[in-house]
Motif scaffolding. Structure first.
Motif, mmCIF file in Angstrom:
data_model
loop_
_atom_site.group_PDB
_atom_site.id
_atom_site.type_symbol
_atom_site.label_atom_id
_atom_site.label_comp_id
_atom_site.label_asym_id
_atom_site.label_seq_id
_atom_site.Cartn_x
_atom_site.Cartn_y
_atom_site.Cartn_z
ATOM 1 N N HIS A 206 0.828 -1.388 -0.055
ATOM 2 C CA HIS A 206 -0.137 0.139 -0.177
ATOM 3 C C HIS A 206 1.113 1.108 0.059
ATOM 4 N N GLY A 207 0.736 2.157 -1.030
ATOM 5 C CA GLY A 207 1.565 3.241 -1.198
ATOM 6 C C GLY A 207 3.059 3.164 -1.490
ATOM 7 N N GLU A 208 3.476 1.845 -1.750
ATOM 8 C CA GLU A 208 4.807 1.800 -2.216
ATOM 9 C C GLU A 208 4.940 1.783 -3.718
ATOM 10 N N GLN A 209 6.070 2.104 -4.136
ATOM 11 C CA GLN A 209 6.542 1.746 -5.659
ATOM 12 C C GLN A 209 7.278 0.517 -5.478
ATOM 13 N N MET A 210 6.896 0.105 -6.913
ATOM 14 C CA MET A 210 7.474 -1.267 -7.189
ATOM 15 C C MET A 210 8.848 -1.226 -7.983
ATOM 16 N N ALA A 211 9.687 -1.692 -7.313
ATOM 17 C CA ALA A 211 11.105 -1.714 -8.117
ATOM 18 C C ALA A 211 11.532 -0.362 -8.543
ATOM 19 N N GLY A 212 11.137 0.779 -7.767
ATOM 20 C CA GLY A 212 11.363 2.019 -8.170
ATOM 21 C C GLY A 212 10.575 2.701 -9.320
ATOM 22 N N ARG A 213 9.553 1.866 -9.756
ATOM 23 C CA ARG A 213 8.493 2.488 -10.608
ATOM 24 C C ARG A 213 7.230 3.100 -9.820
ATOM 25 N N PRO A 214 6.516 4.001 -10.356
ATOM 26 C CA PRO A 214 5.380 4.685 -9.610
ATOM 27 C C PRO A 214 4.329 3.399 -9.957
ATOM 28 N N VAL A 215 3.323 3.634 -9.069
ATOM 29 C CA VAL A 215 2.183 2.789 -9.188
ATOM 30 C C VAL A 215 1.088 3.700 -9.183
ATOM 31 N N VAL A 216 0.002 2.919 -10.089
ATOM 32 C CA VAL A 216 -1.393 3.326 -9.927
ATOM 33 C C VAL A 216 -2.342 2.361 -9.548
ATOM 34 N N TYR A 217 -3.031 2.507 -8.484
ATOM 35 C CA TYR A 217 -3.914 1.573 -7.972
ATOM 36 C C TYR A 217 -5.447 1.758 -8.761
ATOM 37 N N LEU A 218 -5.661 0.759 -9.460
ATOM 38 C CA LEU A 218 -7.145 0.308 -10.305
ATOM 39 C C LEU A 218 -8.004 -0.041 -9.277
ATOM 40 N N VAL A 219 -8.686 0.895 -8.537
ATOM 41 C CA VAL A 219 -9.476 0.143 -7.317
ATOM 42 C C VAL A 219 -11.067 0.081 -7.441
ATOM 43 N N GLY A 220 -11.797 -1.053 -7.338
ATOM 44 C CA GLY A 220 -12.971 -1.087 -7.579
ATOM 45 C C GLY A 220 -13.947 -0.711 -6.260
ATOM 46 N N ALA A 221 -14.769 0.399 -6.486
ATOM 47 C CA ALA A 221 -15.603 0.943 -5.527
ATOM 48 C C ALA A 221 -16.709 0.120 -5.087
ATOM 49 N N GLY A 222 -16.995 -0.845 -5.586
ATOM 50 C CA GLY A 222 -18.221 -1.588 -5.465
ATOM 51 C C GLY A 222 -19.363 -1.116 -6.125
ATOM 52 N N PRO A 223 -20.647 -1.531 -5.767
ATOM 53 C CA PRO A 223 -21.804 -0.966 -6.703
ATOM 54 C C PRO A 223 -22.296 0.305 -5.655
ATOM 55 N N GLY A 224 -22.025 0.730 -4.780
ATOM 56 C CA GLY A 224 -22.456 1.832 -4.180
ATOM 57 C C GLY A 224 -22.416 2.037 -2.486
ATOM 58 N N ASP A 225 -22.963 0.902 -1.973
ATOM 59 C CA ASP A 225 -23.048 1.254 -0.553
ATOM 60 C C ASP A 225 -21.413 0.936 0.201
ATOM 61 N N PRO A 226 -21.185 2.062 0.770
ATOM 62 C CA PRO A 226 -19.750 1.964 1.344
ATOM 63 C C PRO A 226 -19.568 0.667 2.203
ATOM 64 N N GLU A 227 -20.431 0.127 2.861
ATOM 65 C CA GLU A 227 -20.014 -1.108 3.560
ATOM 66 C C GLU A 227 -19.715 -2.233 2.519
ATOM 67 N N ASP B 122 -14.767 7.893 -10.772
ATOM 68 C CA ASP B 122 -15.770 7.831 -11.823
ATOM 69 C C ASP B 122 -16.975 9.003 -11.366
ATOM 70 N N ALA B 123 -17.767 8.867 -12.343
ATOM 71 C CA ALA B 123 -19.039 9.739 -11.838
ATOM 72 C C ALA B 123 -19.974 9.203 -10.997
ATOM 73 N N LEU B 124 -20.265 7.970 -10.869
ATOM 74 C CA LEU B 124 -21.488 7.379 -9.788
ATOM 75 C C LEU B 124 -20.687 7.076 -8.758
ATOM 76 N N ILE B 125 -19.582 7.323 -8.273
ATOM 77 C CA ILE B 125 -18.972 6.981 -6.899
ATOM 78 C C ILE B 125 -19.927 7.771 -5.828
ATOM 79 N N GLU B 126 -20.538 6.800 -4.782
ATOM 80 C CA GLU B 126 -21.225 7.327 -3.805
ATOM 81 C C GLU B 126 -20.445 8.396 -2.857
ATOM 82 N N ASP C 155 -29.727 1.584 -9.050
ATOM 83 C CA ASP C 155 -29.216 1.766 -7.568
ATOM 84 C C ASP C 155 -28.730 0.673 -6.698
ATOM 85 N N ALA C 156 -28.523 -0.499 -7.315
ATOM 86 C CA ALA C 156 -28.347 -1.595 -6.493
ATOM 87 C C ALA C 156 -27.293 -1.575 -5.286
#
Length: 281
Positions: free
Chosen positions: A4-25, A44-48, A207-208
């Protein structure tokens, strides 16, 4: 895999993270942790809103796409990720649902790799899972439903509409269709022409997992564009359900799982208090 938050072998990292369907839980623990640690949050636009609020230290960049509305071009989103990664810090590209399902992940992964940036994928719960859960429907059933089909009838701009998306749905006698609300006549006609019964149960789920999640059930032969839903609500079409449920064509509010669980907990607590009062008496 990068930490988490680390670089990989000196390379920058971008985390492609799934926010789920809406409910923060329904965020994964890793997703919630990365969002909280993010210095850059390209979302994205529809993130809760409650999910975005977890990014207490991040510079937020809205990069969502909405049908029929002005949206960020994919090339611009790619550029924003690369600029953020080269600027340092934890970069999170937050995508609705799961980042690998109908989310143009290939284009973003390829752009990052070409720029010398390591993409790290953090899966999330996709809309289909939340929609089936909202209706109390299993996605698979022993001896009956042995495959899961996630498909979309949409094609990229300039491409000719085809029927390839429908064949897996026909073979499985059902599935979940993403981005189908704007092409309902074609969806209905294609599935019927390829042999799916007009009596096949279907349901729109909007709105699942969110507080206002809503379901509209009908039959394939009567399928029409969803009506009576909140403007701009994300909606998914489920085909081949085991039950018909409520009256066809009627929009029915379905309490999200977290609300149903809270109601059950409250009921149990009330029963315990009542029993204790009877015992004390």
């Amino acid at each position: 895999m990068a930490g988490h938050g680390e670089q990989m072998a000196g390379r920058p990292v971008v985390y492609l993270v799934g926010a789920g369907p809406g409910d923060p839980e329904l965020l994964t623990l890793r997703a919630a942790r990365l969002i909280a640690q993010a210095d850059w949050l390209i979302h994205d636009a529809l993130i809760e809103p409650a999910v975005l609020e977890l990014a207490v230290r991040a510079k937020r960049i809205a990069a969502g796409k909405r049908a029929g509305r002005p949206s960020a071009r994919q090339q611009e989103i790619n550029r924003q990720m690369i600029v953020a990664a080269r600027s340092g810090g934890v970069v999170v590209r937050l995508k609705g649902g799961d980042p690998l399902i109908f989310a143009r992940a290939r284009e973003e992964i390829d752009a990052l790799v070409a720029a010398g940036i390591e993409p790290v994928i953090v899966p999330g719960i996709t809309a289909a899972q939340a929609a089936y859960a909202a209706l109390g429907e299993p996605m698979t059933e022993r001896g009956d439903r042995r495959s899961v089909v996630l498909a979309t009838p949409q094609v990229q701009q300039g491409a000719v509409a085809d029927t390839e998306w429908a064949r897996p749905v026909i073979n499985a006698q059902g599935g979940a269709l993403y981005m189908a609300a704007s092409v309902v006549p074609r969806v209905r006609a294609t599935l019927l022409a390829l042999g799916l019964s007009a009596a096949t149960p279907v349901a729109w789920v909007a709105d699942a997992s969110r507080a206002g999640q809503t379901a509209i059930r009908s039959r394939l032969g009567e399928l029409r564009a969803p009506e009576g839903l909140p403007s701009g609500a994300p909606v998914i079409l489920l085909v081949g359900l085991a039950r018909t449920g409520a009256a066809p064509g009627v929009a029915v509010r379905v309490p999200p799982l977290s609300a149903r669980q809270q109601a059950a907990d409250d009921e149990q607590q009330a029963q315990r208090i009542e029993r204790r009062a009877e015992h004390d008496a």
